[in-house]
Design an enzyme around this catalytic site. Structure first.
Site, PDB file in Angstrom:
ATOM      1  N   CYS A 238       0.835  -1.190   0.000  1.00 23.42           N
ATOM      2  CA  CYS A 238       0.000   0.000   0.000  1.00 23.42           C
ATOM      3  C   CYS A 238       0.874   1.246   0.000  1.00 23.42           C
ATOM      4  O   CYS A 238       1.763   1.376   0.848  1.00 23.42           O
ATOM      5  CB  CYS A 238      -0.912   0.006   1.229  1.00 23.42           C
ATOM      6  SG  CYS A 238      -1.938   1.488   1.331  1.00 23.42           S
ATOM      7  N   ASN A 247       1.621  -8.803  -1.014  1.00 23.96           N
ATOM      8  CA  ASN A 247       0.537  -9.714  -0.674  1.00 23.96           C
ATOM      9  C   ASN A 247       1.067 -11.144  -0.546  1.00 23.96           C
ATOM     10  O   ASN A 247       2.161 -11.460  -1.001  1.00 23.96           O
ATOM     11  CB  ASN A 247      -0.522  -9.697  -1.787  1.00 23.96           C
ATOM     12  CG  ASN A 247      -1.170  -8.359  -1.957  1.00 23.96           C
ATOM     13  OD1 ASN A 247      -2.144  -8.044  -1.307  1.00 23.96           O
ATOM     14  ND2 ASN A 247      -0.631  -7.542  -2.859  1.00 23.96           N
TER      15      ASN A 247
END
Length: 302
Positions: A238, A247
């Site tokens: 992010c 991720n």
């Protein structure tokens, strides 16, 4: 019959949004084609945010205009506000994912909004998706911890889930945006959200910042969750969360689930090939997934 776990591939959106390499549109479309070839049937393909804030998503409108249609693939568009929601509708996204935030510190930096304000906004704009007959989901970001405020109250997460369901969200995703969750946190928050929003399908989204993502996926599946987010190669992060790394890797998740007897519909070899293509041809930097290095088992190194 073995249990089916749906993998939502987030590489084209959450995977690329924080990468130092800004891929050309044509390469992004090739990425999407490769994911489809590997068996992905649902993916985050676009984010309708201001291009100055997230330059990697500046071509989202063009991406949605050119993605392959009619291949039983559902494309999810991310929206943070009314303008983003309207753009997602205009671009004919198959689903719209609205982001709520569970803590003020991150919320003010990412969306310039508090948790309650994101819930209020969803109340006001959900009707746009409903009128367009586009399924609406809600992701609760920093649901396990905030990089600025620290611990996040589980009661806040449950209340946001309740409000998302009341606004018509058919699926609620809990986002471990900065990768701080433990398997015990995962089970507790799943139970709280199920009690608060019993009609909604649950989805879990983990980052592997502290090397707990696979354990957290296991905990979610053991708790009965059937929808898991993952990103090819483990890419992502992010832009508004310090030190938030990638991720959980799609191929790593698929390998674990297949070895456990679960079905995903994903071709593991092709997913590994896609991750290796990202590393060598597209992004041209190291990626974090283990399967792209070790290969499947049993079988030769891919």
């Amino acid at each position: 019959m073995s249990r089916q776990i749906e993998i939502v591939e987030v590489g084209p959106r959450d995977g690329l949004q924080n990468d130092p390499v800004l891929l050309p549109t044509e390469v992004k479309l090739e990425f999407i084609d490769r994911l489809i070839g590997a068996g992905v049937t649902r993916m985050e393909a676009a984010s309708f945010v201001h291009p100055k804030l997230v330059p990697a998503m500046a071509d989202s409108d063009e991406i949605m205009a050119r993605v392959p249609r009619g291949k039983s693939v559902k494309y999810i568009g991310l929206a943070l506000n009314e303008r983003g929601m309207r753009r997602a509708i205009e671009c004919e996204c198959d689903e719209i994912n609205f982001v709520m935030v569970a803590s003020q510190g991150f919320g003010k930096r990412n969306q310039n909004a508090t948790p309650e304000e994101t819930a209020d906004l969803l109340d006001r704009i959900a009707i746009l998706a409903h009128d367009a007959q586009i399924p609406l989901s809600a992701t609760i970001s920093v649901a396990f911890g905030d990089p600025f405020d620290g611990e996040v109250d589980i009661a806040v997460v449950a209340e946001l889930a309740r409000r998302a369901e009341a606004a018509g969200a058919v699926e609620i995703a809990l986002g471990d945006t900065i990768g701080v969750a433990s398997p015990w946190d995962v089970r507790a928050r799943i139970e709280a959200v199920r009690e608060a929003a019993p009609r909604s399908r649950l989805r879990l989204h983990f980052h592997n910042t502290r090397n707990t993502a696979l354990a957290n996926v296991y905990a979610a599946v053991e708790a009965g969750v059937d929808v898991i987010d993952a990103s090819a190669g483990g890419i992502g992060g992010c832009p508004f969360a310090p030190r938030a790394t990638g991720n959980v890797a799609t191929e790593d998740v698929v390998y674990m689930l297949h070895r456990g007897g679960y079905e995903t519909g994903i071709d593991l070899d092709k997913m590994i090939e896609t991750a290796q293509w990202l590393e060598t041809d597209a992004l041209k930097h190291n990626i974090e997934s283990m399967l792209s290095k070790a290969g499947p088992f049993p079988g030769r190194l891919a």
